[in-house]
Write a protein that holds these residues in place. Structure first.
Motif, PDB file in Angstrom:
ATOM      1  N   GLN A  72       0.825  -1.212   0.000  1.00 34.55           N
ATOM      2  CA  GLN A  72       0.000   0.000   0.000  1.00 34.55           C
ATOM      3  C   GLN A  72       0.859   1.261   0.000  1.00 34.55           C
ATOM      4  O   GLN A  72       0.523   2.246  -0.657  1.00 34.55           O
ATOM      5  CB  GLN A  72      -0.946  -0.008   1.208  1.00 34.55           C
ATOM      6  CG  GLN A  72      -2.004  -1.100   1.176  1.00 34.55           C
ATOM      7  CD  GLN A  72      -1.539  -2.395   1.814  1.00 34.55           C
ATOM      8  OE1 GLN A  72      -0.332  -2.599   2.032  1.00 34.55           O
ATOM      9  NE2 GLN A  72      -2.474  -3.265   2.141  1.00 34.55           N
ATOM     10  N   GLU A  77      -1.532   3.883  -2.188  1.00 32.69           N
ATOM     11  CA  GLU A  77      -2.993   3.796  -2.116  1.00 32.69           C
ATOM     12  C   GLU A  77      -3.430   2.517  -1.418  1.00 32.69           C
ATOM     13  O   GLU A  77      -2.705   1.524  -1.375  1.00 32.69           O
ATOM     14  CB  GLU A  77      -3.611   3.852  -3.519  1.00 32.69           C
ATOM     15  CG  GLU A  77      -3.220   2.673  -4.401  1.00 32.69           C
ATOM     16  CD  GLU A  77      -3.736   2.788  -5.827  1.00 32.69           C
ATOM     17  OE1 GLU A  77      -3.815   3.923  -6.332  1.00 32.69           O
ATOM     18  OE2 GLU A  77      -4.053   1.743  -6.437  1.00 32.69           O
ATOM     19  N   TRP A  79      -7.380   0.336  -0.353  1.00 26.77           N
ATOM     20  CA  TRP A  79      -8.829   0.274  -0.499  1.00 26.77           C
ATOM     21  C   TRP A  79      -9.467   0.016   0.859  1.00 26.77           C
ATOM     22  O   TRP A  79      -8.982  -0.794   1.647  1.00 26.77           O
ATOM     23  CB  TRP A  79      -9.222  -0.821  -1.490  1.00 26.77           C
ATOM     24  CG  TRP A  79      -8.845  -0.470  -2.891  1.00 26.77           C
ATOM     25  CD1 TRP A  79      -7.626  -0.671  -3.492  1.00 26.77           C
ATOM     26  CD2 TRP A  79      -9.664   0.178  -3.861  1.00 26.77           C
ATOM     27  NE1 TRP A  79      -7.645  -0.193  -4.768  1.00 26.77           N
ATOM     28  CE2 TRP A  79      -8.886   0.338  -5.033  1.00 26.77           C
ATOM     29  CE3 TRP A  79     -10.985   0.635  -3.854  1.00 26.77           C
ATOM     30  CZ2 TRP A  79      -9.387   0.935  -6.183  1.00 26.77           C
ATOM     31  CZ3 TRP A  79     -11.487   1.225  -5.008  1.00 26.77           C
ATOM     32  CH2 TRP A  79     -10.697   1.377  -6.147  1.00 26.77           C
ATOM     33  N   GLN A  83     -13.631   1.880  -1.407  1.00 26.76           N
ATOM     34  CA  GLN A  83     -13.198   3.179  -1.900  1.00 26.76           C
ATOM     35  C   GLN A  83     -11.681   3.302  -1.766  1.00 26.76           C
ATOM     36  O   GLN A  83     -11.069   2.735  -0.864  1.00 26.76           O
ATOM     37  CB  GLN A  83     -13.903   4.319  -1.152  1.00 26.76           C
ATOM     38  CG  GLN A  83     -15.409   4.349  -1.421  1.00 26.76           C
ATOM     39  CD  GLN A  83     -16.153   5.454  -0.704  1.00 26.76           C
ATOM     40  OE1 GLN A  83     -17.324   5.318  -0.372  1.00 26.76           O
ATOM     41  NE2 GLN A  83     -15.492   6.585  -0.463  1.00 26.76           N
ATOM     42  N   LYS A  84     -11.087   4.060  -2.691  1.00 24.18           N
ATOM     43  CA  LYS A  84      -9.630   4.206  -2.727  1.00 24.18           C
ATOM     44  C   LYS A  84      -9.187   5.370  -1.848  1.00 24.18           C
ATOM     45  O   LYS A  84      -9.761   6.451  -1.881  1.00 24.18           O
ATOM     46  CB  LYS A  84      -9.158   4.437  -4.160  1.00 24.18           C
ATOM     47  CG  LYS A  84      -7.634   4.433  -4.313  1.00 24.18           C
ATOM     48  CD  LYS A  84      -7.212   4.882  -5.691  1.00 24.18           C
ATOM     49  CE  LYS A  84      -7.622   3.897  -6.758  1.00 24.18           C
ATOM     50  NZ  LYS A  84      -7.068   4.294  -8.086  1.00 24.18           N
ATOM     51  N   CYS A 126     -10.082   7.448   6.697  1.00 21.13           N
ATOM     52  CA  CYS A 126     -10.954   6.425   6.108  1.00 21.13           C
ATOM     53  C   CYS A 126     -12.254   6.250   6.880  1.00 21.13           C
ATOM     54  O   CYS A 126     -13.326   6.085   6.275  1.00 21.13           O
ATOM     55  CB  CYS A 126     -10.214   5.101   5.967  1.00 21.13           C
ATOM     56  SG  CYS A 126      -9.660   4.348   7.509  1.00 21.13           S
TER      57      CYS A 126
END
Length: 282
Positions: A72, A77, A79, A83-84, A126
């Motif tokens: 990551q 990035e 998930w 959603q990213k 997040c």
């Protein structure tokens, strides 16, 4: 070189430090990210040539991965909840058990017309972003002690079209606590790993993920829960609820902390049957 040949070489090299299946999963992420070519196309068009620019990106990714850097962070990035999110070494990598914490919040408040939420120790943002995306009427404040984390979280909110108020603040500081109003929901995945656990942690976590977000200051793994419980005693609205992720070894201790302030406290298990969340209701 065909993309199939490059993929096989990549997976073989990566298998020197990862199990074969995990190496293959990482390879899928890297190849799709670096080439823009889907797994389906790669598998069905085995003679497809690897784009020249992609080769250098893949080789650099492999070099970093062989140093135990999480994929990551290599790709920048991750998930979460479909959603990213942008991630770097200033923020924790979102994990599946945290999705379960968010699911509890969404399930409890999906029918609420208006809702005020504070996310303590937001990291990548997040938790706050997904709650906002699923509960559009929620007014969300998200705080973190790290300037870098607040910046990353703010960019993730923009990328995911989520309007959230971000603020640098230390929940361990009583003066900082007093600057906030009251909330229907207090949610947090705080640092809860004792510093003594460092000796048993994997390199991909210990060397790269932010210690500020992993470890409690000193040797008290309950430090942040004590602060969150005290904060909730003054800032949780009537019928409001607190949601925290926990270390599975300290479930009863965390529950006891919240019982000092709240009459209804529950331990929740994750999908693996481990005690990983505690909720408290006023």
């Amino acid at each position: 070189m065909t993309i199939t040949e490059a993929y096989n070489h990549f997976t073989e090299r990566l298998s020197s430090i990862y199990q074969k299946r995990e190496a293959a999963n990482i390879a899928e992420l890297v190849f799709e990210h670096c080439t823009g070519i889907s797994r389906l196309k790669r598998v069905t068009e085995k003679d497809l040539l690897l784009p020249g620019k992609a080769f250098d990106k893949i080789e650099q990714s492999l070099k970093e991965l062989l140093q135990h850097k999480p994929v990551q962070y290599v790709l920048g990035e991750a998930w979460f909840f479909g959603q990213k999110f942008i991630v770097d070494e200033a923020v924790l990598i979102p994990r599946p058990e945290t999705e379960e914490l968010v699911e509890l919040v969404i399930k409890d408040w999906r029918d609420k017309d208006s809702l005020s939420v504070i996310d303590i120790g937001t990291g990548s943002g997040c938790i706050a972003v997904i709650i906002k995306s699923k509960l559009a009427n929620a007014q969300i404040t998200a705080i973190d002690i790290s300037d870098e984390a607040v910046n990353v979280a703010g960019q993730n909110a923009i990328n995911n079209n989520a309007i959230i108020h971000f603020e640098k603040a230390d929940i361990l500081n009583k003066k900082a606590q007093d600057t906030f109003s009251s909330f229907d929901v207090i949610v947090s995945n705080p640092p809860y790993i004792p510093t003594a656990d460092k000796a048993t942690m994997a390199d991909n976590v210990l060397k790269y993920e932010p210690h500020l977000a992993l470890f409690t200051p000193g040797d008290d793994p309950l430090l942040f829960y004590k602060a969150i419980a005290a904060f909730g005693a003054e800032h949780l609205k009537a019928k409001g609820k607190i949601y925290v992720e926990i270390h599975e070894a300290f479930a009863e201790e965390v529950k006891a902390i919240f019982l000092k302030y709240f009459p209804e406290v529950a331990i929740h298990q994750d999908m693996m049957g481990k005690d990983r969340m505690v909720t408290a209701r006023r």
